[in-house]
Write a protein that holds these residues in place. Sequence first.
Motif, short mmCIF file in Angstrom:
data_model
loop_
_atom_site.label_atom_id
_atom_site.label_comp_id
_atom_site.label_asym_id
_atom_site.label_seq_id
_atom_site.Cartn_x
_atom_site.Cartn_y
_atom_site.Cartn_z
N LYS A 276 18.81 22.66 58.38
CA LYS A 276 19.82 23.43 59.12
C LYS A 276 20.48 24.40 58.16
O LYS A 276 21.02 23.99 57.13
N VAL A 277 20.44 25.67 58.48
CA VAL A 277 21.00 26.71 57.61
C VAL A 277 22.40 27.09 58.08
O VAL A 277 22.61 27.36 59.26
N ILE A 278 23.35 27.07 57.16
CA ILE A 278 24.72 27.50 57.44
C ILE A 278 24.99 28.74 56.61
O ILE A 278 24.87 28.72 55.38
N ILE B 31 18.76 15.35 58.19
CA ILE B 31 19.10 16.74 58.48
C ILE B 31 19.64 17.35 57.20
O ILE B 31 20.72 16.99 56.73
N GLU B 32 18.88 18.24 56.63
CA GLU B 32 19.24 18.87 55.36
C GLU B 32 19.98 20.16 55.65
O GLU B 32 19.45 21.09 56.24
N VAL B 33 21.25 20.19 55.26
CA VAL B 33 22.09 21.37 55.47
C VAL B 33 22.02 22.26 54.23
O VAL B 33 22.32 21.82 53.13
#
Length: 562
Positions: free
Chosen positions: A56-58, A283-285
């Motif tokens: 997941k890209v922030i 879930i890798e942020v």
Amino acid sequence: MEAVFIYIAKSAVLMLLFYCVYFFLLRRETFFNSNRWFLLSGLIISSILPILSYTKVIWIDVAPNLNSNIQSALLSAPEKQSSDNNWSFIILGLYVIGFLIFLLKLAVDFYSLNSIIKGKKVKQQADFKFIDTEENIAPFSYFEYIVYNSSLYTVTELENIIEHEKVHSDQNHTIDVLISRFFSIIFWFNPIVWLYKKAISQNLEFIADSEASKKLADKKAYQYTLLKITTHENCVAITNHFYQSLIKKRIVMLNKNQSKKRNSWKYYVVIPALAAFVLLFQIEVIAKERPQIVNENESNIKSVDVYKIRKNSTDAELNEIKNNLQKNHNIKFEASDVRRNSSDELTSIVVDVTKGKQRAKSVQSSDKAINEFGVLVITYKNGDKKIGIQTINDSNNKESKVALSKGITSVNVNTDKKNDTNSPSSDSHIIITNNPNSKTDTHVNINSSTSTKTNSNTNTDISTVVTTDSDSKTSTKITIVGEKSNIAFSNSAKKNKAEGSPLVIIDGEEMPANYDLKRIDSKHIEAINVFKGEDAISRYGEKGSNGVIEIELKVGDKHTKY
């Protein structure tokens, strides 16, 4: 190294999860076959799920002092990393030693099994291979082999034993035993894996007892056979052997009533637990810096190439431009609607240049010879490229027009030669008309710069247009390069700084020095006039020393206040 430790830890957690569900909810149920697949799926999931992850890209806006923070972190990293590496190698060394010991034990067990089976007389019956040995060992099965010592048992006892081992062989229980054994070697340091291995072996015995007792007439005689063999201590590893500890539990399960089907809900308890595991750990942020749209300057540019198209350019020259653009920059060049007059001068041409989502287009058609222009390729130091159309102004060219992509309908570069044509202080300004269908904002920044040289090795004043696709997040630039100044038009929303910013005039009204251009919606703009240098000062005095931006609103929006 850290990734390996994290994987092992996650696998151990999942293995513990399945074991706890089995131990507290399922081990007293008579769903033996279902329990078998539940336990096996636990091992498989615990080995695969930690590898799978969702990224997941922030997007974040980086603070101005971020670079200094990163530098300080990097400076302090090596010492800590060196210390961590020492411990990592020590732990890895201990793990490898244990792994090799248990792997060697497995090799010895295979050798012992092979010595028992090899060279013995085999009696084939259906899918089973029977070996009646004289060695004092407990009966066992290994795939299709069933090994026993008939001299140690009565006919009835031997019948009970063989029926039990047939179930093991027929259902390939040896595979379960080997899988659990391999996992106990890989995760030898984890006590849960040994309990898990024991649970698998015990459940396999429950399956064999249950199926064998259904085929035997005397169920009590089968139980007496179990009791008789409890004192037998010679068992072969990596096999399904009739002798097992916990005989009392096996007898209890044999006499237990069948579990009710409604109790099967217990298997589904693991599903929300697995979902929680994925949400918490898989879930890798990733935080990424939001692309910053900044004014381009020469320090970021590696080279500027201009492929000129003149009024007397031949078809061969156009074809050469096409080949060079494709070969050197992977840019597609198409020239169409080419017409010439009696003097063999171009009077009409449509040039369409594309690279990925970027597109620039020039359309010229009249009774007279075309205005000279060029295909512009800007190559940045990071390897990126931008394309555009360069209009080349000369003394005979009062106005040049360039067709653009979404956001701007046209760019008119007007030059009134009040002085000598070579004077850098000639009266010049730029008028930009926005596309009414565009939703992008147009912002104007004026920066000090030096002139940019083209590949023709001249200092010719140029008007440069660089366009990008409207879906792209990169800024669209239009640069007018003169002898002393650089004017860039960008659809970035970056706020102008009060210091050194141009004077902004909206419908004749002077705006404050810190006025933010992004407050204006481009759909309300009719035209923008930009003045620079002496021309701006002559019109507005010292207030225009940093340049002047005159914005004219559409007729219906004259009442709007910004």
